[in-house]
Design a protein around this motif. Sequence first.
Motif, PDB file in Angstrom:
ATOM      1  N   ALA A  81       0.829  -1.206   0.000  1.00 15.34           N
ATOM      2  CA  ALA A  81       0.000   0.000   0.000  1.00 15.34           C
ATOM      3  C   ALA A  81       0.864   1.256   0.000  1.00 15.34           C
ATOM      4  CB  ALA A  81      -0.934  -0.011   1.205  1.00 15.34           C
ATOM      5  N   PHE A  82       1.931   1.259   0.799  1.00 16.88           N
ATOM      6  CA  PHE A  82       2.814   2.427   0.870  1.00 16.88           C
ATOM      7  C   PHE A  82       3.479   2.684  -0.475  1.00 16.88           C
ATOM      8  CE2 PHE A  82       7.069   4.240   2.218  1.00 16.88           C
ATOM      9  CZ  PHE A  82       6.581   5.504   2.460  1.00 16.88           C
ATOM     10  N   SER A  83       3.905   1.618  -1.162  1.00 15.33           N
ATOM     11  CA  SER A  83       4.546   1.784  -2.462  1.00 15.33           C
ATOM     12  C   SER A  83       3.576   2.344  -3.493  1.00 15.33           C
ATOM     13  CB  SER A  83       5.120   0.455  -2.958  1.00 15.33           C
ATOM     14  OG  SER A  83       4.090  -0.456  -3.286  1.00 15.33           O
ATOM     15  N   ASN A  84       2.276   2.181  -3.249  1.00 20.22           N
ATOM     16  CA  ASN A  84       1.246   2.725  -4.137  1.00 20.22           C
ATOM     17  C   ASN A  84       0.700   4.060  -3.638  1.00 20.22           C
ATOM     18  OD1 ASN A  84       1.325   0.567  -5.987  1.00 20.22           O
ATOM     19  ND2 ASN A  84      -0.020  -0.670  -4.690  1.00 20.22           N
ATOM     20  N   SER A  85       1.369   4.646  -2.625  1.00 21.00           N
ATOM     21  CA  SER A  85       0.975   5.926  -2.026  1.00 21.00           C
ATOM     22  C   SER A  85      -0.394   5.877  -1.355  1.00 21.00           C
ATOM     23  CB  SER A  85       1.010   7.058  -3.077  1.00 21.00           C
ATOM     24  OG  SER A  85       2.329   7.240  -3.549  1.00 21.00           O
ATOM     25  N   ALA A  86      -0.828   4.670  -0.937  1.00 19.04           N
ATOM     26  CA  ALA A  86      -2.055   4.525  -0.151  1.00 19.04           C
ATOM     27  C   ALA A  86      -1.653   4.553   1.327  1.00 19.04           C
ATOM     28  CB  ALA A  86      -2.768   3.223  -0.513  1.00 19.04           C
ATOM     29  N   HIS A  87      -1.309   5.741   1.825  1.00 22.25           N
ATOM     30  CA  HIS A  87      -0.673   5.849   3.128  1.00 22.25           C
ATOM     31  C   HIS A  87      -1.598   5.487   4.285  1.00 22.25           C
ATOM     32  CE1 HIS A  87       1.736   8.970   0.700  1.00 22.25           C
ATOM     33  NE2 HIS A  87       2.334   7.810   0.640  1.00 22.25           N
ATOM     34  N   GLY A  88      -2.868   5.870   4.194  1.00 25.24           N
ATOM     35  CA  GLY A  88      -3.812   5.526   5.254  1.00 25.24           C
ATOM     36  C   GLY A  88      -3.982   4.020   5.379  1.00 25.24           C
ATOM     37  N   GLU A  89      -4.079   3.351   4.259  1.00 22.19           N
ATOM     38  CA  GLU A  89      -4.217   1.895   4.255  1.00 22.19           C
ATOM     39  C   GLU A  89      -2.957   1.235   4.824  1.00 22.19           C
ATOM     40  OE1 GLU A  89      -4.672  -1.595   0.864  1.00 22.19           O
ATOM     41  OE2 GLU A  89      -5.479   0.407   0.456  1.00 22.19           O
ATOM     42  N   ALA A  90      -1.794   1.764   4.459  1.00 20.96           N
ATOM     43  CA  ALA A  90      -0.541   1.215   4.975  1.00 20.96           C
ATOM     44  C   ALA A  90      -0.461   1.369   6.490  1.00 20.96           C
ATOM     45  CB  ALA A  90       0.641   1.908   4.304  1.00 20.96           C
ATOM     46  N   LEU A  91      -0.815   2.561   7.006  1.00 19.68           N
ATOM     47  CA  LEU A  91      -0.787   2.774   8.459  1.00 19.68           C
ATOM     48  C   LEU A  91      -1.724   1.803   9.175  1.00 19.68           C
ATOM     49  CD1 LEU A  91      -0.734   6.681   8.686  1.00 19.68           C
ATOM     50  CD2 LEU A  91       1.087   5.108   9.335  1.00 19.68           C
ATOM     51  N   HIS A  92      -2.886   1.562   8.604  1.00 18.24           N
ATOM     52  CA  HIS A  92      -3.843   0.629   9.204  1.00 18.24           C
ATOM     53  C   HIS A  92      -3.244  -0.773   9.277  1.00 18.24           C
ATOM     54  CE1 HIS A  92      -7.087  -2.407   8.979  1.00 18.24           C
ATOM     55  NE2 HIS A  92      -7.704  -1.585   9.833  1.00 18.24           N
ATOM     56  N   ASP A  93      -2.632  -1.239   8.189  1.00 19.37           N
ATOM     57  CA  ASP A  93      -2.070  -2.590   8.163  1.00 19.37           C
ATOM     58  C   ASP A  93      -0.927  -2.740   9.158  1.00 19.37           C
ATOM     59  OD1 ASP A  93      -3.845  -3.354   6.197  1.00 19.37           O
ATOM     60  OD2 ASP A  93      -2.463  -2.971   4.548  1.00 19.37           O
ATOM     61  N   PHE A  94      -0.012  -1.771   9.181  1.00 25.30           N
ATOM     62  CA  PHE A  94       1.130  -1.859  10.093  1.00 25.30           C
ATOM     63  C   PHE A  94       0.681  -1.811  11.552  1.00 25.30           C
ATOM     64  CE2 PHE A  94       3.695   0.259   6.521  1.00 25.30           C
ATOM     65  CZ  PHE A  94       4.119  -0.962   6.025  1.00 25.30           C
ATOM     66  N   THR A  95      -0.284  -0.939  11.853  1.00 25.03           N
ATOM     67  CA  THR A  95      -0.775  -0.813  13.228  1.00 25.03           C
ATOM     68  C   THR A  95      -1.450  -2.099  13.683  1.00 25.03           C
ATOM     69  OG1 THR A  95      -1.095   1.574  12.931  1.00 25.03           O
ATOM     70  CG2 THR A  95      -2.255   0.529  14.760  1.00 25.03           C
ATOM     71  N   GLN A  96      -2.257  -2.689  12.823  1.00 26.23           N
ATOM     72  CA  GLN A  96      -2.921  -3.946  13.171  1.00 26.23           C
ATOM     73  C   GLN A  96      -1.895  -5.054  13.404  1.00 26.23           C
ATOM     74  OE1 GLN A  96      -5.719  -5.440  10.256  1.00 26.23           O
ATOM     75  NE2 GLN A  96      -6.800  -6.682  11.772  1.00 26.23           N
ATOM     76  N   ALA A  97      -0.868  -5.094  12.579  1.00 27.35           N
ATOM     77  CA  ALA A  97       0.168  -6.110  12.745  1.00 27.35           C
ATOM     78  C   ALA A  97       0.892  -5.949  14.082  1.00 27.35           C
ATOM     79  CB  ALA A  97       1.160  -6.031  11.592  1.00 27.35           C
ATOM     80  N   LEU A  98       1.200  -4.697  14.450  1.00 28.51           N
ATOM     81  CA  LEU A  98       1.854  -4.461  15.742  1.00 28.51           C
ATOM     82  C   LEU A  98       0.986  -4.938  16.906  1.00 28.51           C
ATOM     83  CD1 LEU A  98       3.424  -0.926  15.178  1.00 28.51           C
ATOM     84  CD2 LEU A  98       4.679  -3.039  15.639  1.00 28.51           C
ATOM     85  N   GLN A  99      -0.318  -4.742  16.783  1.00 28.27           N
ATOM     86  CA  GLN A  99      -1.238  -5.173  17.842  1.00 28.27           C
ATOM     87  C   GLN A  99      -1.288  -6.687  17.986  1.00 28.27           C
ATOM     88  OE1 GLN A  99      -4.778  -3.234  16.431  1.00 28.27           O
ATOM     89  NE2 GLN A  99      -4.304  -1.275  17.438  1.00 28.27           N
ATOM     90  N   LEU A 100      -1.015  -7.394  16.890  1.00 33.59           N
ATOM     91  CA  LEU A 100      -1.072  -8.863  16.913  1.00 33.59           C
ATOM     92  C   LEU A 100       0.221  -9.501  17.392  1.00 33.59           C
ATOM     93  CD1 LEU A 100      -2.966  -9.582  13.563  1.00 33.59           C
ATOM     94  CD2 LEU A 100      -3.881  -9.749  15.889  1.00 33.59           C
ATOM     95  N   LEU A 101       1.265  -8.710  17.561  1.00 33.12           N
ATOM     96  CA  LEU A 101       2.555  -9.275  17.962  1.00 33.12           C
ATOM     97  C   LEU A 101       2.496 -10.015  19.294  1.00 33.12           C
ATOM     98  CD1 LEU A 101       5.058  -6.440  16.991  1.00 33.12           C
ATOM     99  CD2 LEU A 101       4.959  -8.727  15.997  1.00 33.12           C
ATOM    100  N   VAL A 102       1.611  -9.581  20.177  1.00 33.97           N
ATOM    101  CA  VAL A 102       1.536 -10.208  21.502  1.00 33.97           C
ATOM    102  C   VAL A 102       1.195 -11.693  21.404  1.00 33.97           C
ATOM    103  CG1 VAL A 102       0.933  -8.076  22.688  1.00 33.97           C
ATOM    104  CG2 VAL A 102      -0.888  -9.523  21.764  1.00 33.97           C
ATOM    105  N   HIS A 103       0.634 -12.117  20.285  1.00 34.22           N
ATOM    106  CA  HIS A 103       0.231 -13.516  20.124  1.00 34.22           C
ATOM    107  C   HIS A 103       1.375 -14.399  19.617  1.00 34.22           C
ATOM    108  CE1 HIS A 103      -3.925 -12.476  20.930  1.00 34.22           C
ATOM    109  NE2 HIS A 103      -3.864 -11.524  20.024  1.00 34.22           N
ATOM    110  N   ILE A 104       2.497 -13.795  19.247  1.00 34.89           N
ATOM    111  CA  ILE A 104       3.653 -14.591  18.805  1.00 34.89           C
ATOM    112  C   ILE A 104       4.437 -15.007  20.037  1.00 34.89           C
ATOM    113  CG2 ILE A 104       5.792 -14.579  17.465  1.00 34.89           C
ATOM    114  CD1 ILE A 104       4.512 -12.650  15.532  1.00 34.89           C
ATOM    115  N   ARG A 105       4.574 -16.311  20.268  1.00 34.11           N
ATOM    116  CA  ARG A 105       5.094 -16.803  21.537  1.00 34.11           C
ATOM    117  C   ARG A 105       6.615 -16.687  21.658  1.00 34.11           C
ATOM    118  NH1 ARG A 105       1.437 -22.294  22.590  1.00 34.11           N
ATOM    119  NH2 ARG A 105      -0.596 -21.208  22.709  1.00 34.11           N
TER     120      ARG A 105
END
Length: 309
Positions: free
Chosen positions: A31-55
């Motif tokens: 998304a970032f490479s396509n200049s869809a910055h809002g979409e990129a921020l959403h994806d990265f933020t969601q991924a960071l929130q899911l990190l707690v589930h990686i053991r």
Amino acid sequence: DDHVERLAHHAVRGGLHDTAVVALRRAGSKAFSNSAHGEALHDFTQALQLLVHIRRVEDRDREELALRLALGPTLQVARGHAAPGVEENYQRASELAALTGTAVQRFQSLWGLWLAASYRADSDRALQLGRDLLTLAEESGDRALLLEGHHALWPVLVWRGRLSEALEHAERGRSLYEPAEHRSHAFVYGGHDPGMCSRKYASWAFWLLGYPARALDESKASLELTERLAHPPSVVLARVWACVFHDLRRELPAVREHARSLIIVAKDTPQWLAAGMIIDGWIQAESGEPEAALARIREGLRVYASTGA
């Protein structure tokens, strides 16, 4: 990669957290490479929130580092180079890189901290970080890192009035730069192309040193390069500096042309939209509209300050 967004969606819904984190990071980068910055921020933020589930701690740290290095340029382009959260993101990346990162990741973390310091006008720290980056690059012998090491010095040296030194670093960076080879740098280092950046700072340095013809050549070359690259954030920055350069030359029609274009292309980047508003206010003042000019400039300054720059 064609379907990475769908893969991320199903992995999240299915509770496949390891897969989801990787897929979201890839989707965000796409998304970032396509200049869809809002979409990129959403994806990265969601991924960071899911990190707690990686053991496994090692896996979690490795993925967080990759995510933060991808998130950093997105934050800088979408919200501003010194916006709230940018330095904290890169500080965390730097800590993780020291534990588990490669030499390139350690360099990228430090470069993000350099850019944040630069846009807060902390030029003492920016200069020291720039020197540290060039030292790391020289130790590695990596041509791409050497380019970005010089990139971290030519702006701050211009700001401090050390113009001949700035031109030396710009020239050395340009000797290393290949548009096709280094096109990806715009997505890693500050959201803009280093070749364009070297020319726009060279234009300012040559002007201040008293070489107006060479300065004009560099300004034109910067704009021509960004048109060929077709990278929107680089186009925005080139327009900003074209405005400044023609302002220095007191060429009102050229300033007006670039400022109006800047306001259009920078609509999703508040820091540079604000710059366009401020310059547009100067145009109004020169055109005999002082009250409108004051309102325009004050609004631009308010938006610019909100980005932390």
